[in-house]
Design an enzyme around this catalytic site. Structure first.
Site, short mmCIF file in Angstrom:
data_model
loop_
_atom_site.label_atom_id
_atom_site.label_comp_id
_atom_site.label_asym_id
_atom_site.label_seq_id
_atom_site.Cartn_x
_atom_site.Cartn_y
_atom_site.Cartn_z
N THR A 77 3.00 -0.34 17.57
CA THR A 77 3.48 -1.53 16.88
C THR A 77 2.34 -2.53 16.78
O THR A 77 1.63 -2.76 17.75
CB THR A 77 4.67 -2.18 17.61
OG1 THR A 77 4.93 -3.45 17.00
CG2 THR A 77 4.42 -2.40 19.10
N GLY A 78 2.13 -3.06 15.60
CA GLY A 78 1.03 -4.00 15.46
C GLY A 78 0.66 -4.17 14.01
O GLY A 78 1.45 -3.82 13.12
N THR A 119 9.17 -4.45 15.45
CA THR A 119 9.23 -3.00 15.20
C THR A 119 9.75 -2.32 16.46
O THR A 119 9.48 -2.78 17.57
CB THR A 119 7.81 -2.48 14.89
OG1 THR A 119 7.40 -3.01 13.66
CG2 THR A 119 7.74 -0.96 14.86
N GLY A 132 3.16 0.21 6.06
CA GLY A 132 2.32 0.06 7.25
C GLY A 132 2.11 1.38 7.97
O GLY A 132 2.25 2.45 7.39
N ASP A 133 1.80 1.27 9.25
CA ASP A 133 1.48 2.46 10.04
C ASP A 133 2.73 3.19 10.55
O ASP A 133 2.68 4.38 10.85
CB ASP A 133 0.62 2.09 11.26
CG ASP A 133 1.36 1.09 12.15
OD1 ASP A 133 1.93 0.12 11.62
OD2 ASP A 133 1.37 1.29 13.38
N ARG A 161 4.28 -2.39 -0.06
CA ARG A 161 3.33 -2.16 1.04
C ARG A 161 3.94 -1.25 2.11
O ARG A 161 5.10 -1.36 2.48
CB ARG A 161 2.94 -3.52 1.63
CG ARG A 161 2.03 -3.45 2.85
CD ARG A 161 2.81 -3.56 4.14
NE ARG A 161 1.92 -3.62 5.30
CZ ARG A 161 2.34 -3.44 6.54
NH1 ARG A 161 3.60 -3.19 6.79
NH2 ARG A 161 1.50 -3.50 7.54
N GLY A 211 -0.34 -3.17 10.98
CA GLY A 211 -0.33 -1.80 10.48
C GLY A 211 -1.61 -1.34 9.80
O GLY A 211 -2.03 -0.19 9.97
N1 ASP Z 1 3.25 -1.95 12.48
C1 ASP Z 1 4.24 -2.58 11.65
C2 ASP Z 1 3.73 -2.61 10.23
O1 ASP Z 1 2.55 -2.81 10.03
C3 ASP Z 1 4.58 -3.96 12.07
C4 ASP Z 1 4.75 -4.13 13.55
O2 ASP Z 1 4.75 -3.18 14.29
O3 ASP Z 1 4.92 -5.26 14.01
O4 ASP Z 1 4.51 -2.47 9.33
#
Ligand code: ASP
Length: 338
Positions: free
Chosen positions: A254-255, A203, A233-234, A231, A257
Site C-alpha cells: 500500500t502506498g 487500501t 495504481g500498483d 489511472r 502506486g
Molecule cells: N497503492 C494505492 C494506489 O496507488 C493507494 C494506496 O495504497 O494507498 O492506488
C-alpha cells in the site's frame, strides 16, 4: 561402497529431520499506509479502526485454524474490510476527479503462481472476489473497466449500484482537494504531489500461510482521490502490489502506486529472498527504505514467509495493520512506532 551409501543415506535423513518444521499458519493484514498521526486521531476513530482490523483478521484466522485454504482466508478477510466504510476499498472507496468510483484488486496463489486482477470496476461489491474469479474462471490474468464489471456479473458475483460505495467522508475529501487545488493554481504535477501526499490511505490487503504450506496474497483499493484518466495504481498489478510464491513469501503493498509499480515492490521482496537468501524482514526493509524511498515514494508492505514469519514495514508515519499467529496471538498497530 555399500557402507558409504548407507552412511550417506543416514546423513541425508538426519539433515531432513533437522530442517523439517511443524506445519503452522499465520495471517497479516493492512488497511493502508500514510500520514497517520496520533495528533490527528480521536480515541473513537482509533478504536473503530482497531475494531475492524481485529474483526477482519479473526475471520481469516478461524478459516486457517480449521485447515481452510490461504485463498479463502485472504478473500473472506478482505470482504470485512471492503464492507467497512473506514477503508479505501469497496464501500468507502475514494472518488475520482469525475466523482465516480473505480475499484482495483488482485490476488495471487503461491502454490500454482496463478493470479487474477481487475481494475476500474464500478459495480462489483467485492472486487477481491472478482480478481479471484478472473484467476479461476477466465483464461486471463487482468480485466479492466466495463468488461470486468460484465465478467463479474456473468460469474454471479454480487453486483451493486455505484452509489453503494459512496460515503459522505470521501465526497467531502474530493471537494476539499479540488477546492485547494483550484485556489493554489498549481501545475498538474504539483497538484498531484499535494493531493497524493494527503489523500491516499485506506487500501486493504491480506497475506496468509495455511496448514498445507500454501501462501496467498490479495489487495483491494479505490486508488487515489481525484484520480483522472482511468489511472491505475500498483494494487491490481501482480508483482507490484501483490505477489505470492510458496518458495518465498506472500506480499501485499500500500502506498504511492506509481513508485510501487516502478520498484516492482512485491516481487522484488520475493526475489531478494529467492536469489539472495534474505529474510522477509531484511528484503522488505531494503525495498521500502532503499529502493522506493530513494525514488521519492512512500508507503508500506505486509508479508508472511513460508515458515509463518510475519513482516509489516513502512516508510510513512503509520500503517493500519494486524498480525495473528497460529497460537492466536493478535497484534493490531497503527503508528510506525508501536
Ligand atoms: N497503492 C494505492 C494506489 O496507488 C493507494 C494506496 O495504497 O494507498 O492506488
Amino acid at each position: 561402497m555399500k557402507n558409504t551409501l548407507y552412511l550417506l543415506l543416514l546423513l541425508t535423513l538426519g539433515c531432513q529431520t533437522k530442517t523439517e518444521t511443524k506445519p503452522t499458519f499465520g495471517i497479516v493484514i493492512h488497511g493502508g499506509a500514510g500520514t497517520i498521526l496520533k495528533e490527528n486521531m480521536t480515541a473513537e476513530k482509533e478504536a473503530a479502526y482497531r475494531q475492524v482490523l481485529s474483526e477482519a483478521i479473526q475471520v481469516g484466522y478461524e478459516i486457517l485454524k480449521e485447515g481452510g485454504s490461504s485463498q479463502d482466508a485472504v478473500e473472506k478477510t478482505i470482504h470485512v474490510m471492503e464492507n467497512s466504510p473506514l477503508f479505501n476499498a469497496g464501500k468507502g472507496a475514494v472518488l475520482t476527479a469525475d466523482a465516480t468510483i473505480e475499484l482495483d484488486a488482485s490476488f495471487m496463489d503461491g502454490a500454482t503462481l496463478d493470479a487474477g486482477a481487475i481494475s476500474g470496476v464500478r459495480t462489483v461489491k467485492h472486487p477481491i472476489s472478482a480478481a479471484i474469479k478472473v484467476m479461476e474462471a477466465s483464461p486471463h490474468v487482468m480485466l479492466s473497466g466495463a468488461g470486468a464489471d460484465s465478467f463479474a456479473k456473468e460469474q454471479d458475483l454480487e453486483i451493486v449500484e455505484p452509489e453503494y460505495f459512496f460515503t459522505e467522508r470521501r465526497i467531502n475529501s474530493l471537494k476539499r482537494v479540488q477546492e485547494a487545488n483550484a485556489q493554489k493554481k498549481l501545475s498538474l504535477s504539483e497538484i498531484d504531489k499535494a493531493f497524493l501526499q494527503q489523500q491516499r490511505y485506506g487500501t486493504v490487503g491480506c497475506v496468509a500461510l495455511d496448514l498445507s504450506g500454501n501462501l496467498a496474497a490479495g489487495t483491494s483499493t479505490g486508488g487515489m482521490t481525484n484520480k483522472k484518466w482511468n489511472r491505475i495504481g500498483d494494487a491490481p498489478i501482480i508483482g507490484a502490489g501483490t505477489y505470492a510464491n510458496n518458495a518465498t513469501c506472500a506480499i501485499s503493498a500500500t502506498g504511492w502506486g506509481e513508485f510501487f509499480i516502478r520498484s516492482v515492490v512485491a516481487h522484488d521482496i520475493s526475489a531478494l529472498m529467492e536469489y539472495k537468501g534474505m529474510s522477509i524482514e531484511a528484503a522488505a526493509k531494503e525495498v521500502i527504505h532503499n529502493k522506493v524511498a530513494k525514488l521519492g515514494g512512500d508507503g508500506g508492505v505486509v508479508g508472511i514467509d513460508r515458515h509463518g514469519n510475519p513482516m509489516m514495514e513502512m516508510n510513512t508515519a503509520g500503517m493500519y495493520r494486524a498480525h495473528m499467529d497460529a497460537e492466536g496471538n493478535l497484534a493490531v498497530k497503527i503508528y510506525r512506532e508501536e
